[in-house]
Write an enzyme that holds these catalytic residues in place. Structure first.
Site, PDB file in Angstrom:
ATOM      1  N   GLY A  17       0.831  -1.211   0.000  1.00  0.00           N
ATOM      2  CA  GLY A  17       0.000   0.000   0.000  1.00  0.00           C
ATOM      3  C   GLY A  17       0.856   1.248   0.000  1.00  0.00           C
ATOM      4  O   GLY A  17       0.502   2.257   0.619  1.00  0.00           O
ATOM      5  N   SER A  19       1.678   3.333  -2.413  1.00  0.00           N
ATOM      6  CA  SER A  19       1.505   4.337  -3.471  1.00  0.00           C
ATOM      7  C   SER A  19       1.023   5.674  -2.943  1.00  0.00           C
ATOM      8  O   SER A  19       1.184   6.698  -3.611  1.00  0.00           O
ATOM      9  CB  SER A  19       0.497   3.813  -4.503  1.00  0.00           C
ATOM     10  N   ARG A  20       0.395   5.682  -1.772  1.00  0.00           N
ATOM     11  CA  ARG A  20      -0.190   6.936  -1.265  1.00  0.00           C
ATOM     12  C   ARG A  20      -0.466   6.814   0.224  1.00  0.00           C
ATOM     13  O   ARG A  20      -0.258   5.745   0.819  1.00  0.00           O
ATOM     14  CB  ARG A  20      -1.486   7.276  -2.018  1.00  0.00           C
ATOM     15  N   VAL A  68      -2.706  -7.915  -3.093  1.00  0.00           N
ATOM     16  CA  VAL A  68      -2.173  -8.576  -1.892  1.00  0.00           C
ATOM     17  C   VAL A  68      -2.993  -9.798  -1.475  1.00  0.00           C
ATOM     18  O   VAL A  68      -2.495 -10.659  -0.745  1.00  0.00           O
ATOM     19  CB  VAL A  68      -2.052  -7.607  -0.682  1.00  0.00           C
ATOM     20  N   SER A 150      -5.965  -0.884  13.187  1.00  0.00           N
ATOM     21  CA  SER A 150      -6.744   0.354  13.367  1.00  0.00           C
ATOM     22  C   SER A 150      -7.322   0.352  14.775  1.00  0.00           C
ATOM     23  O   SER A 150      -7.571  -0.730  15.343  1.00  0.00           O
ATOM     24  CB  SER A 150      -7.888   0.387  12.349  1.00  0.00           C
ATOM     25  N   TYR A 163     -14.517  -4.332   8.233  1.00  0.00           N
ATOM     26  CA  TYR A 163     -13.219  -3.672   8.443  1.00  0.00           C
ATOM     27  C   TYR A 163     -12.710  -3.930   9.875  1.00  0.00           C
ATOM     28  O   TYR A 163     -11.537  -4.294  10.069  1.00  0.00           O
ATOM     29  CB  TYR A 163     -13.392  -2.178   8.190  1.00  0.00           C
ATOM     30  N   ALA A 165     -13.486  -6.352  11.885  1.00  0.00           N
ATOM     31  CA  ALA A 165     -13.122  -7.771  12.037  1.00  0.00           C
ATOM     32  C   ALA A 165     -11.754  -8.039  11.412  1.00  0.00           C
ATOM     33  O   ALA A 165     -10.914  -8.754  11.982  1.00  0.00           O
ATOM     34  CB  ALA A 165     -14.184  -8.667  11.389  1.00  0.00           C
ATOM     35  N   LYS A 167      -9.316  -5.924  11.061  1.00  0.00           N
ATOM     36  CA  LYS A 167      -8.263  -5.267  11.839  1.00  0.00           C
ATOM     37  C   LYS A 167      -8.060  -5.962  13.188  1.00  0.00           C
ATOM     38  O   LYS A 167      -6.933  -6.021  13.698  1.00  0.00           O
ATOM     39  CB  LYS A 167      -8.601  -3.776  12.018  1.00  0.00           C
ATOM     40  N   ILE A 196      -6.530   9.425  10.368  1.00  0.00           N
ATOM     41  CA  ILE A 196      -5.363   9.971   9.689  1.00  0.00           C
ATOM     42  C   ILE A 196      -5.815  10.588   8.366  1.00  0.00           C
ATOM     43  O   ILE A 196      -6.672  10.023   7.669  1.00  0.00           O
ATOM     44  CB  ILE A 196      -4.320   8.845   9.415  1.00  0.00           C
TER      45      ILE A 196
HETATM   46  P1  NAP Z   1      -5.338   4.714   1.211  1.00  0.00           P
HETATM   47  O1  NAP Z   1      -4.870   6.125   1.118  1.00  0.00           O
HETATM   48  O2  NAP Z   1      -6.714   4.379   0.782  1.00  0.00           O
HETATM   49  O3  NAP Z   1      -4.267   3.773   0.446  1.00  0.00           O
HETATM   50  C1  NAP Z   1      -4.493   2.398   0.376  1.00  0.00           C
HETATM   51  C2  NAP Z   1      -3.257   1.721  -0.170  1.00  0.00           C
HETATM   52  O4  NAP Z   1      -3.487   0.302  -0.201  1.00  0.00           O
HETATM   53  C3  NAP Z   1      -2.914   2.140  -1.590  1.00  0.00           C
HETATM   54  O5  NAP Z   1      -1.521   2.145  -1.739  1.00  0.00           O
HETATM   55  C4  NAP Z   1      -3.519   1.022  -2.432  1.00  0.00           C
HETATM   56  O6  NAP Z   1      -2.869   0.836  -3.686  1.00  0.00           O
HETATM   57  C5  NAP Z   1      -3.261  -0.177  -1.536  1.00  0.00           C
HETATM   58  N1  NAP Z   1      -4.147  -1.308  -1.809  1.00  0.00           N
HETATM   59  C6  NAP Z   1      -5.486  -1.354  -1.638  1.00  0.00           C
HETATM   60  N2  NAP Z   1      -5.958  -2.555  -2.014  1.00  0.00           N
HETATM   61  C7  NAP Z   1      -4.896  -3.283  -2.423  1.00  0.00           C
HETATM   62  C8  NAP Z   1      -4.726  -4.597  -2.935  1.00  0.00           C
HETATM   63  N3  NAP Z   1      -5.773  -5.436  -3.100  1.00  0.00           N
HETATM   64  N4  NAP Z   1      -3.489  -5.016  -3.274  1.00  0.00           N
HETATM   65  C9  NAP Z   1      -2.416  -4.172  -3.145  1.00  0.00           C
HETATM   66  N5  NAP Z   1      -2.506  -2.935  -2.641  1.00  0.00           N
HETATM   67  C10 NAP Z   1      -3.738  -2.487  -2.293  1.00  0.00           C
HETATM   68  O7  NAP Z   1      -5.238   4.166   2.732  1.00  0.00           O
HETATM   69  P2  NAP Z   1      -4.556   4.811   4.023  1.00  0.00           P
HETATM   70  O8  NAP Z   1      -5.537   5.707   4.674  1.00  0.00           O
HETATM   71  O9  NAP Z   1      -3.199   5.290   3.708  1.00  0.00           O
HETATM   72  O10 NAP Z   1      -4.478   3.511   4.951  1.00  0.00           O
HETATM   73  C11 NAP Z   1      -3.343   2.659   4.995  1.00  0.00           C
HETATM   74  C12 NAP Z   1      -3.586   1.595   6.063  1.00  0.00           C
HETATM   75  O11 NAP Z   1      -3.836   2.234   7.319  1.00  0.00           O
HETATM   76  C13 NAP Z   1      -4.789   0.713   5.781  1.00  0.00           C
HETATM   77  O12 NAP Z   1      -4.540  -0.609   6.193  1.00  0.00           O
HETATM   78  C14 NAP Z   1      -5.870   1.325   6.661  1.00  0.00           C
HETATM   79  O13 NAP Z   1      -6.864   0.386   7.009  1.00  0.00           O
HETATM   80  C15 NAP Z   1      -5.052   1.758   7.853  1.00  0.00           C
HETATM   81  N6  NAP Z   1      -5.697   2.806   8.639  1.00  0.00           N
HETATM   82  C16 NAP Z   1      -5.985   4.025   8.090  1.00  0.00           C
HETATM   83  C17 NAP Z   1      -6.597   4.995   8.872  1.00  0.00           C
HETATM   84  C18 NAP Z   1      -6.928   6.365   8.337  1.00  0.00           C
HETATM   85  O14 NAP Z   1      -7.560   7.138   9.077  1.00  0.00           O
HETATM   86  N7  NAP Z   1      -6.544   6.719   7.131  1.00  0.00           N
HETATM   87  C19 NAP Z   1      -6.919   4.703  10.206  1.00  0.00           C
HETATM   88  C20 NAP Z   1      -6.609   3.453  10.730  1.00  0.00           C
HETATM   89  C21 NAP Z   1      -5.992   2.506   9.935  1.00  0.00           C
HETATM   90  P3  NAP Z   1      -3.399   1.592  -5.027  1.00  0.00           P
HETATM   91  O15 NAP Z   1      -2.946   3.028  -4.932  1.00  0.00           O
HETATM   92  O16 NAP Z   1      -2.721   0.860  -6.132  1.00  0.00           O
HETATM   93  O17 NAP Z   1      -4.876   1.463  -5.030  1.00  0.00           O
END
Ligand code: NAP
Length: 255
Positions: A17, A19-20, A68, A150, A163, A165, A167, A196
């Site tokens: 993950g 990329s961003r 993944v 999370s 989600y 479950a 996590k 975040i």
């Molecule tokens: P995001 O901006 O939506 O980025 C998701 C990342 O996961 C992207 O790089 C995406 O790749 C990749 N991805 C999604 N499905 C995939 C798959 N099937 N195979 C390979 N790569 C995949 O998410 P984020 O907010 O940065 O969150 C990152 C992690 O932190 C996640 O596990 C999320 O549950 C956790 N988290 C986030 C928050 C929050 O508030 N943001 C809070 C708690 C936990 P592509 O760019 O190619 O789609």
């Protein structure tokens, strides 16, 4: 930055993950700390710009694409990464960060089986796929695993049964990996972010955002770099005697 004094110099870090959002910040931070980073997203193209930015910090970073949740494809990818990214140490990865994740929120009565299964497959099975494929290298290297869970994996959340479950499952997976691989010097931990600022939370409007911030003791949403700093700590020298823990990084939200 690639000096031998960098804490992660000579180590190969695999970040999913990447990329961003949080994963991009983690990849950049590990590269800044001297690791050669394999940046994984759903496609190589999506991860390329972050890999380029990582390579500017520590040469050798590369982008890769995989779903993944695809066990066989992940096993092939890990072989390709280990053989194509030479850090002059036993073949890596030395650091594995399972960060890729998705949401498909819906109240229970309307949640489809497909949406339940897909979120579990990406968020939980995806991490298991990478851990399984990397276990031999991690054991050889006394490596580190960091799983991004999370706070809702601890508290649960209405509308996020799938989600939450996935996590919560990641926390159980982390504990089991920590116990199973401790004798080989592998440390496995989880980080539980609160809210975040990323694409995942971008749909929140200003009102929801300020209400959320009001409930957070540190009075702001977190930045991806807040999570990256915690990952760098657990992956670095400071994390050498920490395993099986879930570190909550939420500005005090859950206190
Ligand atoms: P995001 O901006 O939506 O980025 C998701 C990342 O996961 C992207 O790089 C995406 O790749 C990749 N991805 C999604 N499905 C995939 C798959 N099937 N195979 C390979 N790569 C995949 O998410 P984020 O907010 O940065 O969150 C990152 C992690 O932190 C996640 O596990 C999320 O549950 C956790 N988290 C986030 C928050 C929050 O508030 N943001 C809070 C708690 C936990 P592509 O760019 O190619 O789609």
């Amino acid at each position: 930055m690639n000096s031998t004094s960098s804490p992660l110099s000579g180590q190969l870090a695999l970040v999913t993950g990447a990329s961003r959002g949080i994963g991009a910040a983690i990849a950049l931070r590990l590269a800044a700390d001297g690791a050669q980073v394999a940046c994984v997203a759903t496609s190589k193209e999506n991860a390329q710009s972050v890999a380029d930015a990582c390579a500017a910090l520590t040469p050798g970073a590369r982008a890769f694409g995989v779903d993944v949740s695809d066990t066989a494809a992940v096993a092939e990818l890990v072989k390709e990464i280990a053989s194509s990214m030479d850090v002059g140490q036993p073949a890596g990865p030395h650091i594995l960060v399972n960060n890729a994740g998705i949401t498909r929120d819906q109240i229970l009565m309307r949640m489809s089986e497909e949406d339940f299964d897909r979120v579990l497959d990406v968020n939980l099975k995806g991490a298991w796929n990478f851990i399984k494929a990397c276990t031999r290298a991690l054991m050889k290297n006394g490596g580190r695993v960091v799983n991004i869970t999370s706070v809702v994996g601890i508290t649960g959340n209405a509308g996020q049964a799938n989600y939450a479950a996935s996590k919560a499952g990641l926390i159980g997976l982390t504990l089991s990996v920590a116990k199973e691989l401790a004798s080989r010097g592998v440390c496995a931990n989880a980080i539980a972010p609160g809210f975040i600022e990323t694409d995942m939370t971008a749909s929140l409007d200003d009102k929801a955002r300020s209400e959320l911030a009001a409930g957070i003791p540190l009075a702001r949403m977190g930045a991806p770099e807040d999570i990256a700093g915690a990952v760098a700590y657990l992956a670095g020298p400071g994390g050498a005697y920490i395993t099986g823990q879930t570190l909550v990084v939420d500005g005090g939200l859950s206190v």
